[in-house]
Scaffold this motif. Structure first.
Motif, PDB file in Angstrom:
ATOM      1  N   PRO A 287       0.930  -1.136  -0.193  1.00 57.69           N
ATOM      2  CA  PRO A 287       0.265   0.131  -0.056  1.00 57.69           C
ATOM      3  C   PRO A 287       0.651   1.046   0.059  1.00 57.69           C
ATOM      4  N   GLY A 288       0.619   2.626  -1.071  1.00 59.33           N
ATOM      5  CA  GLY A 288       1.093   4.009  -0.723  1.00 59.33           C
ATOM      6  C   GLY A 288       2.347   3.697  -2.089  1.00 59.33           C
TER       7      GLY A 288
ATOM      8  N   GLU B  28       3.791   2.870  -6.190  1.00 54.29           N
ATOM      9  CA  GLU B  28       2.983   3.190  -7.441  1.00 54.29           C
ATOM     10  C   GLU B  28       4.744   2.604  -8.216  1.00 54.29           C
TER      11      GLU B  28
ATOM     12  N   ILE C 220       0.667   6.432   4.077  1.00 52.13           N
ATOM     13  CA  ILE C 220       0.219   4.744   3.853  1.00 52.13           C
ATOM     14  C   ILE C 220       1.559   4.139   3.272  1.00 52.13           C
ATOM     15  N   ALA C 221       1.924   4.545   3.046  1.00 50.38           N
ATOM     16  CA  ALA C 221       3.756   2.777   2.755  1.00 50.38           C
ATOM     17  C   ALA C 221       4.028   2.938   4.073  1.00 50.38           C
TER      18      ALA C 221
END
Length: 723
Positions: free
Chosen positions: A577-578, A580, A600-601
């Motif tokens: 998550p977080g 990309e 988030i990450a």
């Protein structure tokens, strides 16, 4: 073969390699290359000039069963008043130029004896390469004859290239005798009354590295082009094998041809050309694209750089579905090259050189001599060629739209406009780049030297040669800066910073260290008119390039490849998550780039832990709060800086490093002099406030902050630059 007293007698000295007047064995080894062809063609062209009385090309006699008996013949006639004279030089067998140094005094003594046996002494000695320069200095000093010199390649540049390729300093001495070569070049440059070069870039970027750099003695005279080999297509020319080879790839082989011819080298920028063609449906409908990029049997057998280029060409053809529109033959011979130009000219096509940087541009001259309009990079030699020939257009090599537009402009010209470009190219080559034009410019430089010799010929003694050398041999310090955060934010501060660098360029090496890819960095520098630095560190320290030709440091690539496994890294981070993955254009061989949302990450420590659990030792770099890059454990801006410092023998205490983001942190730590500019990304560099005494926090932003640090450290004050 005796000229009268009013006709000049010119002696050309070229000692190594295999030189004969027919079937030159170009490429037989590193010693038998373009220099030998240039010398034979220059000798013949000089002899064809009515003003010249006699030309001797003096070289080494080689009596060796492994080479042709031609090279053992003492004389070979090249024309009515031109000959090759082969003189014994130590042992009779063929040995490479690096092993000739101990034999050069013998060659000089034998040459002196030969010259004294002639009806009169030469008016000019012209030495070619360092070994002939050594001999030329001895002969000129003994005989009082003016010495002219052409380096062809230079030891200081060669030393950098070999170090970049991974050779040790000890190996350079053992195998290449590099110090001996450089010393011979220094003395030659101190004695030579003229130094002939092909480009102004050679003068400014290569000869300027020498202590005896005397630009007032240097003359740029581009080499001539063989107009008997390169000429426009003839109406009755038969079909050629190359024409049939290209037709195998093309659905409509009779369409106009866009021709590119180069080595499969990333600096030649061929993939960008294929992309520009792929993004232009108009160009695809109008013309075929022909890419001739070296020879190959199996791409996997080539070096990594060539593999990457050729693989990217094939992938880009596939990406844009260009099958039937692009030809990329696997093989071609030297005699196919003129035919390729003529095929493109007969199709009313265009030749393009889209290189990132191009010191001279011989292919552009060959294309012009073949009646083919040109489009070329706006960097280096092509600006002079198109300026002289008026046969095409300059492009920004990193602007695909500009590239496509200029190609379209040539190809959609009406018949008369295309013919005008072609004819102007033919006239320009004859006037500026033919052997006749070369010789006329060459002789114009020799006449004043010979006139001075005649005026002093009656003197009983000659004044001793005195050489004054600059105090330092190399750059004694360096300045490295980030690109975006330091140089680009305040245009009015950039100009005085660049001026200060230029004023001190002889003792200060300038480097840029950026997270950007090479092409993106160059595009930004072009846009902001930042000249190419001496060293360009890109992709967060995973790539190192050296000016003036963007020579990649392949030794550094091999060094950082240790423990690097990008496939596992992508698998570990996939789906977290977080995080990309960024677009393909932002990735490189040694850099995996992500966008990161810190809210988030996982934090950097957690990401490192995940990678360590999979056995991956890497450097994880976060910058500007949104970018996350994974690079090899042996790579970073700071490690790349230290690698360059070691290669150039520059102490860290004499390196000023300027940064402003987290990606710069390890460049600023340690024994370097460091400055954090006022526009820094505070959170990422906050820890540096408590660290080392060598970190200066500027009160001014961008380039102003670097200038402030230069004043703070008195960085230029101790530079030793002679007047």
């Amino acid at each position: 073969m005796t000229p009268d007293d009013h006709q000049p007698y010119i002696v050309l000295l070229s000692i190594h390699g295999l030189i004969r007047g027919h079937n030159l064995e170009l490429g037989r080894d590193a010693d038998t290359g373009g220099q030998t062809k240039y010398l034979v063609e220059l000798a013949r062209a000089l002899g064809a000039n009515a003003w010249v009385g006699r030309v001797d090309l003096l070289t080494r006699r080689v009596d060796d069963p492994t080479v042709s008996a031609d090279y053992a013949q003492p004389r070979e006639t090249l024309g009515a008043n031109v000959q090759i004279v082969r003189i014994d030089c130590g042992e009779a067998g063929y040995i490479p130029k690096e092993q000739l140094w101990d034999s050069l005094d013998s060659f000089a003594d034998s040459t002196l004896e030969y010259l004294k046996q002639q009806p009169r002494l030469p008016d000019i000695l012209h030495s070619h390469y360092a070994d002939a320069g050594y001999v030329g200095v001895r002969l000129a000093s003994l005989l009082g004859i003016p010495l002219v010199h052409t380096g062809h390649s230079l030891g200081r540049s060669k030393r950098r290239q070999l170090l970049a390729a991974g050779h040790s300093k000890e190996a350079l001495e053992t195998r290449y005798h590099i110090t001996r070569r450089i010393e011979a070049e220094e003395t030659t440059l101190g004695v030579a009354e003229r130094v002939i070069t092909s480009t102004q870039q050679e003068v400014q970027e290569q000869y300027a590295l020498y202590d005896h750099y005397r630009p007032e003695h240097m003359r740029v005279i581009p080499p001539g082009t063989d107009l008997q080999q390169f000429y426009p297509p003839q109406a009755d020319s038969p079909a050629s094998l190359m024409q049939a080879e290209l037709a195998r790839f093309l659905t409509q082989p009779d369409k106009p041809m866009i021709l590119a011819l180069s080595r499969p080298d990333p600096r030649k920028n061929i993939v960008e050309l294929v992309s520009a063609y792929g993004e232009s449906s108009e160009l695809q409908q109008l013309a075929n694209l022909v890419i001739v990029a070296g020879n190959r049997d199996d791409i996997r057998d080539l070096d990594s750089g060539a593999q990457e280029v050729l693989s990217d060409i094939l992938l880009t053809v596939d990406q844009y579905d260009l099958y039937g529109k692009v030809a990329y033959p696997k093989h071609h011979q030297a005699h196919d090259v003129p035919d390729l130009y003529r095929l493109a000219a007969a199709s009313k096509g265009v030749f393009i050189n889209p290189a990132l940087t191009e010191p001279f541009g011989l292919t552009l001259i060959e294309a012009a001599a073949s009646g083919l309009p040109i489009v070329a990079t706006d960097d280096g030699g092509p600006t002079d060629i198109i300026g002289n020939c008026r046969n095409g257009y300059l492009i920004n090599p990193l602007d695909r739209a500009d590239m496509a537009a200029k190609l379209w402009q040539v190809l959609t010209s009406n018949q008369q406009a295309w013919e005008t470009l072609a004819q102007q190219g033919l006239q320009g080559v004859r006037h500026h780049y033919s052997w006749q034009a070369h010789v006329e410019k060459y002789l114009a430089e020799l006449r004043p030297l010979m006139a001075r010799t005649e005026a002093t010929a009656a003197a009983e003694t000659l004044p001793p040669v005195t050489l004054k050398r600059r105090k330092q041999l190399h750059h004694d310090r360096a300045l490295f800066s980030d690109l975006d955060q330091n140089l680009l934010g305040k245009p009015e501060a950039l100009a005085p910073f660049l001026t200060a660098l230029q004023d001190n360029r002889r003792c200060v090496l300038f480097g840029i260290a950026t997270g950007r890819r090479l092409d993106a960095a160059i595009q930004l520098m072009k846009r902001h008119r930042i000249p190419l630095p001496d060293v360009l560190i890109t992709s967060l320290g995973t790539e190192i390039y050296y000016a003036p030709n963007l020579l990649p440091d392949t030794a550094w690539e091999r060094h950082i490849d240790h423990l690097w496994n990008p496939r596992i890294i992508r698998r570990v981070l996939d789906g977290i998550p977080g995080i990309e993955l960024q677009a393909k254009r932002d990735q490189s061989r040694f850099k995996i780039s992500y966008f990161i949302n810190p809210e988030i990450a996982p934090d950097i420590q957690q990401l490192n832990s995940l990678l360590h659990q999979e056995g991956q030792a890497v450097n994880v770099v976060q910058a500007f709060g949104q970018f996350l890059d994974i690079i090899p454990v042996r790579a970073s801006k700071g490690l790349a800086l230290r690698w360059v410092a070691d290669q150039r023998d520059i102490p860290l205490e004499r390196i000023l490093a300027a940064g402003g983001s987290g990606a710069d942190a390890d460049m600023l730590r340690g024994n370097t002099l460091a400055v954090v500019v006022a526009n820094r990304h505070h959170e990422e560099l906050s820890e540096l406030v408590q660290e080392g005494v060598n970190i200066f926090f500027a009160t001014r932003p961008y380039a102003d902050g670097i200038l402030e640090a230069i004043e703070h450290y008195q960085f230029f004050q101790s530079c030793e630059i002679s007047a």
